[in-house]
Design a protein around this motif. Sequence first.
Motif, PDB file in Angstrom:
ATOM      1  N   GLY A  14       0.802  -1.205   0.000  1.00 36.44           N
ATOM      2  CA  GLY A  14       0.000   0.000   0.000  1.00 36.44           C
ATOM      3  C   GLY A  14       0.837   1.257   0.000  1.00 36.44           C
ATOM      4  O   GLY A  14       2.053   1.221  -0.190  1.00 36.44           O
ATOM      5  N   GLU A  15       0.143   2.368   0.239  1.00 34.61           N
ATOM      6  CA  GLU A  15       0.760   3.685   0.313  1.00 34.61           C
ATOM      7  C   GLU A  15       0.671   4.167   1.758  1.00 34.61           C
ATOM      8  O   GLU A  15      -0.378   4.058   2.384  1.00 34.61           O
ATOM      9  N   ALA A  16       1.775   4.713   2.254  1.00 30.47           N
ATOM     10  CA  ALA A  16       1.833   5.167   3.644  1.00 30.47           C
ATOM     11  C   ALA A  16       2.061   6.668   3.711  1.00 30.47           C
ATOM     12  O   ALA A  16       2.594   7.274   2.779  1.00 30.47           O
ATOM     13  N   ARG A  17       1.645   7.233   4.829  1.00 24.09           N
ATOM     14  CA  ARG A  17       1.944   8.624   5.142  1.00 24.09           C
ATOM     15  C   ARG A  17       2.198   8.717   6.639  1.00 24.09           C
ATOM     16  O   ARG A  17       1.801   7.832   7.400  1.00 24.09           O
ATOM     17  N   ILE A  18       2.844   9.777   7.042  1.00 19.35           N
ATOM     18  CA  ILE A  18       3.128  10.012   8.457  1.00 19.35           C
ATOM     19  C   ILE A  18       2.128  11.032   8.970  1.00 19.35           C
ATOM     20  O   ILE A  18       1.948  12.094   8.377  1.00 19.35           O
ATOM     21  N   SER A  19       1.472  10.716  10.082  1.00 19.44           N
ATOM     22  CA  SER A  19       0.454  11.584  10.652  1.00 19.44           C
ATOM     23  C   SER A  19       0.826  12.011  12.067  1.00 19.44           C
ATOM     24  O   SER A  19       1.298  11.196  12.864  1.00 19.44           O
ATOM     25  N   LEU A  20       0.572  13.288  12.349  1.00 20.61           N
ATOM     26  CA  LEU A  20       0.663  13.825  13.705  1.00 20.61           C
ATOM     27  C   LEU A  20      -0.726  14.222  14.193  1.00 20.61           C
ATOM     28  O   LEU A  20      -0.870  14.833  15.252  1.00 20.61           O
ATOM     29  N   ASP A  21      -1.739  13.867  13.436  1.00 19.45           N
ATOM     30  CA  ASP A  21      -3.126  14.214  13.733  1.00 19.45           C
ATOM     31  C   ASP A  21      -3.534  13.608  15.080  1.00 19.45           C
ATOM     32  O   ASP A  21      -3.320  12.412  15.313  1.00 19.45           O
ATOM     33  N   PRO A  22      -4.134  14.399  15.964  1.00 17.12           N
ATOM     34  CA  PRO A  22      -4.566  13.875  17.267  1.00 17.12           C
ATOM     35  C   PRO A  22      -5.526  12.680  17.145  1.00 17.12           C
ATOM     36  O   PRO A  22      -5.478  11.778  17.977  1.00 17.12           O
ATOM     37  N   ALA A  23      -6.367  12.650  16.118  1.00 17.60           N
ATOM     38  CA  ALA A  23      -7.299  11.519  15.947  1.00 17.60           C
ATOM     39  C   ALA A  23      -6.535  10.233  15.658  1.00 17.60           C
ATOM     40  O   ALA A  23      -6.877   9.164  16.197  1.00 17.60           O
ATOM     41  N   ASP A  24      -5.503  10.295  14.825  1.00 21.10           N
ATOM     42  CA  ASP A  24      -4.695   9.103  14.553  1.00 21.10           C
ATOM     43  C   ASP A  24      -3.930   8.674  15.799  1.00 21.10           C
ATOM     44  O   ASP A  24      -3.816   7.483  16.094  1.00 21.10           O
ATOM     45  N   ARG A  25      -3.412   9.619  16.541  1.00 22.91           N
ATOM     46  CA  ARG A  25      -2.696   9.300  17.778  1.00 22.91           C
ATOM     47  C   ARG A  25      -3.633   8.601  18.778  1.00 22.91           C
ATOM     48  O   ARG A  25      -3.253   7.599  19.375  1.00 22.91           O
ATOM     49  N   ARG A  26      -4.850   9.145  18.946  1.00 22.11           N
ATOM     50  CA  ARG A  26      -5.811   8.522  19.865  1.00 22.11           C
ATOM     51  C   ARG A  26      -6.165   7.109  19.404  1.00 22.11           C
ATOM     52  O   ARG A  26      -6.360   6.211  20.223  1.00 22.11           O
ATOM     53  N   HIS A  27      -6.251   6.928  18.086  1.00 20.12           N
ATOM     54  CA  HIS A  27      -6.641   5.639  17.533  1.00 20.12           C
ATOM     55  C   HIS A  27      -5.672   4.518  17.935  1.00 20.12           C
ATOM     56  O   HIS A  27      -6.092   3.384  18.148  1.00 20.12           O
ATOM     57  N   VAL A  28      -4.384   4.828  18.020  1.00 20.31           N
ATOM     58  CA  VAL A  28      -3.394   3.790  18.343  1.00 20.31           C
ATOM     59  C   VAL A  28      -2.895   3.860  19.782  1.00 20.31           C
ATOM     60  O   VAL A  28      -2.031   3.075  20.167  1.00 20.31           O
ATOM     61  N   TRP A  29      -3.438   4.798  20.562  1.00 13.74           N
ATOM     62  CA  TRP A  29      -2.964   4.931  21.934  1.00 13.74           C
ATOM     63  C   TRP A  29      -3.404   3.710  22.735  1.00 13.74           C
ATOM     64  O   TRP A  29      -4.553   3.305  22.695  1.00 13.74           O
ATOM     65  N   GLY A  30      -2.482   3.103  23.436  1.00 14.53           N
ATOM     66  CA  GLY A  30      -2.788   1.933  24.238  1.00 14.53           C
ATOM     67  C   GLY A  30      -1.677   1.645  25.219  1.00 14.53           C
ATOM     68  O   GLY A  30      -0.762   2.450  25.421  1.00 14.53           O
ATOM     69  N   THR A  31      -1.747   0.490  25.815  1.00 17.53           N
ATOM     70  CA  THR A  31      -0.801   0.074  26.841  1.00 17.53           C
ATOM     71  C   THR A  31       0.645   0.202  26.371  1.00 17.53           C
ATOM     72  O   THR A  31       1.506   0.698  27.101  1.00 17.53           O
ATOM     73  N   LEU A  32       0.916  -0.240  25.150  1.00 16.76           N
ATOM     74  CA  LEU A  32       2.295  -0.214  24.655  1.00 16.76           C
ATOM     75  C   LEU A  32       2.848   1.198  24.531  1.00 16.76           C
ATOM     76  O   LEU A  32       4.005   1.453  24.854  1.00 16.76           O
ATOM     77  N   GLN A  33       2.020   2.127  24.061  1.00 16.89           N
ATOM     78  CA  GLN A  33       2.504   3.490  23.840  1.00 16.89           C
ATOM     79  C   GLN A  33       2.841   4.200  25.147  1.00 16.89           C
ATOM     80  O   GLN A  33       3.709   5.055  25.176  1.00 16.89           O
ATOM     81  N   ARG A  34       2.160   3.853  26.217  1.00 17.80           N
ATOM     82  CA  ARG A  34       2.430   4.493  27.516  1.00 17.80           C
ATOM     83  C   ARG A  34       3.862   4.213  27.989  1.00 17.80           C
ATOM     84  O   ARG A  34       4.421   4.976  28.765  1.00 17.80           O
ATOM     85  N   LYS A  35       4.433   3.113  27.506  1.00 21.98           N
ATOM     86  CA  LYS A  35       5.817   2.779  27.859  1.00 21.98           C
ATOM     87  C   LYS A  35       6.818   3.676  27.144  1.00 21.98           C
ATOM     88  O   LYS A  35       7.928   3.878  27.631  1.00 21.98           O
ATOM     89  N   TRP A  36       6.450   4.188  25.972  1.00 20.11           N
ATOM     90  CA  TRP A  36       7.414   4.877  25.120  1.00 20.11           C
ATOM     91  C   TRP A  36       7.185   6.382  24.990  1.00 20.11           C
ATOM     92  O   TRP A  36       8.122   7.119  24.690  1.00 20.11           O
ATOM     93  N   PHE A  37       5.940   6.823  25.166  1.00 19.26           N
ATOM     94  CA  PHE A  37       5.616   8.231  24.953  1.00 19.26           C
ATOM     95  C   PHE A  37       5.029   8.832  26.220  1.00 19.26           C
ATOM     96  O   PHE A  37       4.318   8.157  26.959  1.00 19.26           O
ATOM     97  N   SER A  38       5.274  10.126  26.426  1.00 22.16           N
ATOM     98  CA  SER A  38       4.798  10.787  27.642  1.00 22.16           C
ATOM     99  C   SER A  38       3.297  11.051  27.613  1.00 22.16           C
ATOM    100  O   SER A  38       2.695  11.298  28.644  1.00 22.16           O
TER     101      SER A  38
END
Length: 146
Positions: A85-109
């Motif tokens: 497929g085709e990829a893009r990089i997003s900083l959109d808050p909706a995309d961030r919320r979509h993938v926010w979970g247990t794993l991300q809490r370990k790596w991001f503030s």
Amino acid sequence: MDVVERVLAGLRRDEFFLAALATVGANGGPCVRYVRGTIDDDLTIRCPTFLDTNKVAQIRAHPAVALTCGDTDSSHPGTYFEIRGEARISLDPADRRHVWGTLQRKWFSGLDDPEFAVVVIRPTVIEALPIAGGPESQVWRAEIRG
């Protein structure tokens, strides 16, 4: 079960699925790394990432990507998927919320961490392939929009 139903069922067993993501490197060769991802009903795939990575630079330069994911135990019948497929990089808050979970809490503030980005992939081809006598191969292709 069609290929869309198979990929959604196969990649939603856990909060995130594990995949090998291939990008085009600066020298034109392949670069592959593991990522965790989610998949939506419309087949959009999102993978959290750090912003300052080779992966991000490679996608910005060459958005064509490929993923391999699915069942990994070759001693039991199952399915794995090759997704292009085709990829893009997003900083959109909706995309961030979509993938926010247990794993991300370990790596991001938090959701507003300046290094927290999301790889958003729109598949163009999905191949469902058998493992150890699993279901037959199937191919899905995105509709071409004029």
